[in-house]
Write a protein that holds these residues in place. Structure first.
Motif, short mmCIF file in Angstrom:
data_model
loop_
_atom_site.label_atom_id
_atom_site.label_comp_id
_atom_site.label_asym_id
_atom_site.label_seq_id
_atom_site.Cartn_x
_atom_site.Cartn_y
_atom_site.Cartn_z
N UNK A 276 0.84 -1.21 0.00
CA UNK A 276 0.00 0.00 0.00
C UNK A 276 0.87 1.26 0.00
N UNK A 277 2.18 1.10 0.08
CA UNK A 277 3.07 2.26 0.25
C UNK A 277 4.26 2.19 -0.70
N UNK A 278 4.04 2.51 -1.98
CA UNK A 278 5.12 2.35 -2.98
C UNK A 278 6.39 3.12 -2.64
N UNK A 279 6.25 4.29 -1.98
CA UNK A 279 7.48 5.06 -1.69
C UNK A 279 8.34 4.37 -0.65
N UNK A 280 7.66 3.81 0.36
CA UNK A 280 8.40 3.09 1.40
C UNK A 280 9.09 1.88 0.76
N UNK A 281 8.34 1.18 -0.10
CA UNK A 281 8.89 -0.02 -0.73
C UNK A 281 10.11 0.35 -1.58
N UNK A 282 10.01 1.46 -2.33
CA UNK A 282 11.13 1.87 -3.19
C UNK A 282 12.36 2.20 -2.35
N UNK A 283 12.15 2.89 -1.21
CA UNK A 283 13.30 3.25 -0.37
C UNK A 283 13.95 1.98 0.23
N UNK A 284 13.11 1.04 0.62
CA UNK A 284 13.63 -0.22 1.16
C UNK A 284 14.44 -0.96 0.10
N UNK A 285 13.90 -1.00 -1.13
CA UNK A 285 14.62 -1.68 -2.22
C UNK A 285 15.97 -1.03 -2.47
N UNK A 286 15.99 0.31 -2.41
CA UNK A 286 17.27 1.02 -2.63
C UNK A 286 18.28 0.64 -1.56
N UNK A 287 17.80 0.60 -0.29
CA UNK A 287 18.73 0.27 0.80
C UNK A 287 19.27 -1.16 0.63
N UNK A 288 18.37 -2.09 0.35
CA UNK A 288 18.77 -3.50 0.23
C UNK A 288 19.74 -3.67 -0.94
N UNK A 289 19.42 -3.04 -2.08
CA UNK A 289 20.27 -3.19 -3.26
C UNK A 289 21.65 -2.59 -3.00
N UNK A 290 21.68 -1.42 -2.35
CA UNK A 290 22.97 -0.77 -2.09
C UNK A 290 23.82 -1.62 -1.15
N UNK A 303 23.11 -4.58 10.81
CA UNK A 303 23.20 -3.17 11.25
C UNK A 303 23.31 -2.18 10.10
N UNK A 304 23.62 -2.68 8.90
CA UNK A 304 23.74 -1.76 7.74
C UNK A 304 22.39 -1.55 7.07
N UNK A 305 21.35 -2.17 7.61
CA UNK A 305 20.02 -2.06 7.00
C UNK A 305 19.04 -1.39 7.98
N UNK A 306 19.33 -0.13 8.38
CA UNK A 306 18.49 0.49 9.40
C UNK A 306 17.05 0.74 8.93
N UNK A 307 16.89 1.04 7.64
CA UNK A 307 15.52 1.31 7.18
C UNK A 307 14.69 0.02 7.21
N UNK A 308 15.32 -1.10 6.87
CA UNK A 308 14.60 -2.39 6.94
C UNK A 308 14.14 -2.63 8.39
N UNK A 309 15.00 -2.31 9.35
CA UNK A 309 14.62 -2.49 10.77
C UNK A 309 13.44 -1.58 11.11
N UNK A 310 13.46 -0.36 10.59
CA UNK A 310 12.35 0.57 10.87
C UNK A 310 11.04 0.10 10.22
N UNK A 311 11.18 -0.50 9.04
CA UNK A 311 9.98 -1.03 8.36
C UNK A 311 9.35 -2.13 9.23
N UNK A 406 15.06 -12.08 6.58
CA UNK A 406 14.08 -12.57 5.59
C UNK A 406 13.56 -11.42 4.74
N UNK A 407 13.28 -10.30 5.39
CA UNK A 407 12.78 -9.14 4.63
C UNK A 407 13.81 -8.75 3.57
N UNK A 408 15.07 -8.60 3.98
CA UNK A 408 16.11 -8.17 3.03
C UNK A 408 16.29 -9.20 1.91
N UNK A 409 16.29 -10.47 2.28
CA UNK A 409 16.51 -11.53 1.28
C UNK A 409 15.38 -11.58 0.25
N UNK A 410 14.15 -11.48 0.73
CA UNK A 410 13.02 -11.54 -0.22
C UNK A 410 13.02 -10.32 -1.14
#
Ligand code: HEM
Length: 446
Positions: A276-290, A303-311, A406-410
């Motif tokens: 339901x939140x494409x902007x959040x999803x896009x930011x998460x994808x950017x963090x994971x990809x980087x 610890x390098x995935x702080x936005x994923x933890x916040x999600x 799991x979130x980052x891997x998926x």
């Protein structure tokens, strides 16, 4: 000065039955309405007993932490759980619970849990490879499967995907029947030989037998790097005693139930919210990809995935898998100005605490960035997805690690799309489950 306040009463209620029919239909809806229309502490009328709903952080803190000895787990809900889980950490109390917790605690230390990271990622990757790529599928079902396989592997070193011992089948069957039993409290007691009771007894008997034989082999010298081994090896620091076979079995069952469905639902709700939140999803994808690129995630990446933890934190704020905590008042007392009589039932409701507008800005908005503000949450008991105090979840670090990996891997492996037009609402079963399937498509990333 502890000024005594009158407790508002939930209405309308049916003569003699109070709000019982509404509670049986949907307790979450009753509690939500109690909070929105009547306030942070509300008495809900039910026959023969006084019942209170609490969504005030200060009072939650009092009940779960400061004066925990006055609020026991002697409730119908825990009694039902006991019939299926035995006397494990979730259901036991007093000196017995304290001893079991002391024995189990070292197994959940951060550095011990860290050794499971690679297993979690491996099983997540294997699971994602089995998802259909040519048609939609139910995401919640897949999350249940993957968290069950992680629980079986980290607890018992058993691979449920190969399932040579039948653990996966027996466990899935027993868990399903267990949930059915808990959600149908007004059925025949266990000793009446109805078809369901017989099926349940057979499934539980089979599972007990399998777990018992695994325990037997450990006693005979077989060793594995898993939670069961830690439980078998550890002795109580105060009494020097270790767990009996029966206690080990009850703890294993407890860990299976407490550990797999909660985490699965947390992940399902996360992807539902991302949909339901494409902007959040896009930011998460950017963090994971980087951070990960095409590399397999490891413990060091967390610890390098702080936005994923916040999600994850934000999704468990809106949909806490354990949505309510029921307690029985031991002795009459007045706390935060409200009087709770001996024997009353008090429900501390994380679902409502997490949405209380006095403590959250735009409480209904899915906004992981709010966690960047170090002053959030405004009160420490305004956010308690793992409860608080001495009965806080023993598996919180395990769950947080598993969810992050799991979130980052998926997100790294798949382009997941939540199909539009679905109506999914939370259903308060034992955990907060999605009301229907969450249909998604998932295609491999290039
Ligand atoms: C997102 C995932 C999880 C959530 C939201 C969660 C939440 C909770 C909550 C709220 C409690 C307190 C329940 C009560 O007072 O009755 C609890 C207790 C417990 N949880 Fe978790 N849990 C999660 C994952 C896990 C995992 C992965 C494990 C084990 C591997 C686990 C094992 C336990 C145990 C054994 C207890 C009882 C602790 C005690 O009273 O000493 N949980 N959990």
């Amino acid at each position: 000065m502890n000024e005594i306040k009158p407790t508002p009463k939930y209405t309308p209620s049916v003569w003699l039955l109070g709000a019982l029919p509404q509670l049986q239909k949907n307790p979450l809806a009753v509690m939500d309405r109690a909070f929105r229309e009547f306030g942070e502490v509300v008495e809900v009328p039910v026959p023969r007993i006084r019942m209170f709903v609490v969504s005030q952080p200060a009072l939650a803190e009092h009940i779960l932490v400061t004066n925990i000895k006055n609020y026991s787990k002697d409730t119908r809900g825990y009694a039902m759980l006991k019939t299926v889980l035995g006397n494990g950490l979730v259901t036991s109390e007093g000196a017995f619970w304290k001893r079991q917790r002391r024995i189990a605690q070292p197994a959940f230390h951060r550095e011990k849990i860290a050794t499971f990271a690679d297993t979690m990622v491996r099983l997540a990757r294997e699971a994602a490879c089995t998802w259909p790529t040519d048609r939609p599928f139910d995401f919640n079902r897949e999350m249940m499967k993957v968290t069950l396989s992680i629980a079986a592997e980290t607890l018992l070193s058993t691979d449920v995907t190969k399932d040579s011992e039948g653990v996966g089948r027996a466990l899935t069957q027993a868990l399903e029947l267990m949930i059915w039993k808990i959600t149908h409290p007004f059925t025949w007691p266990s000793w009446v030989p109805t078809q369901r009771n017989r099926e349940f007894a057979a499934a539980k008997g089979e599972l007990d037998g399998i777990v018992q034989s695994i325990i037997g082999r450990r006693r005979a010298g077989e060793r594995h790097e898993d939670l069961l081994q830690m439980f078998v090896d550890t002795t109580d620091s105060e009494t020097n005693e270790s767990m009996t076979d029966e206690q080990l079995r009850d703890e294993v069952m407890t860990m299976f139930l407490a550990g797999h469905e909660t985490t699965a639902n947390a992940l399902s709700w996360t992807f539902w919210l991302l949909g339901q939140s494409p902007e959040v999803w896009a930011r998460l994808e950017r963090e994971v990809t980087t951070v990960l690129g095409t590399r397999v995630a490891t413990l060091a990446d967390v610890p390098k995935l702080p936005y994923a933890a916040h999600v994850m934190k934000e999704s468990m704020r809106l949909f806490p898998p354990v949505w309510t905590l029921g307690r029985r008042v031991v002795e009459t007392e007045t706390a935060c100005g409200y009087t709770f009589p001996k024997g009353a039932l008090v429900f501390v409701v994380p679902y409502l605490l997490h949405r209380n507008p006095q403590f959250w800005e735009a409480p209904l908005e899915f906004n992981p960035s709010r966690w960047e503000n170090p002053e959030v949450p405004k009160h420490k008991a305004a956010y308690i997805p793992f409860s608080s105090g001495q009965r806080k979840c023993i598996g919180d670090a395990f769950a947080n690690l598993e969810a992050a990996l799991l979130l980052a891997t998926f997100v790294q492996m798949k382009k997941i799309t939540v199909l539009p037009g679905q109506q999914v609402v939370p259903v308060p079963v034992v955990t907060l489950r999605p009301s229907t399937q969450i249909q998604v498509t998932a295609v491999d990333r290039a």
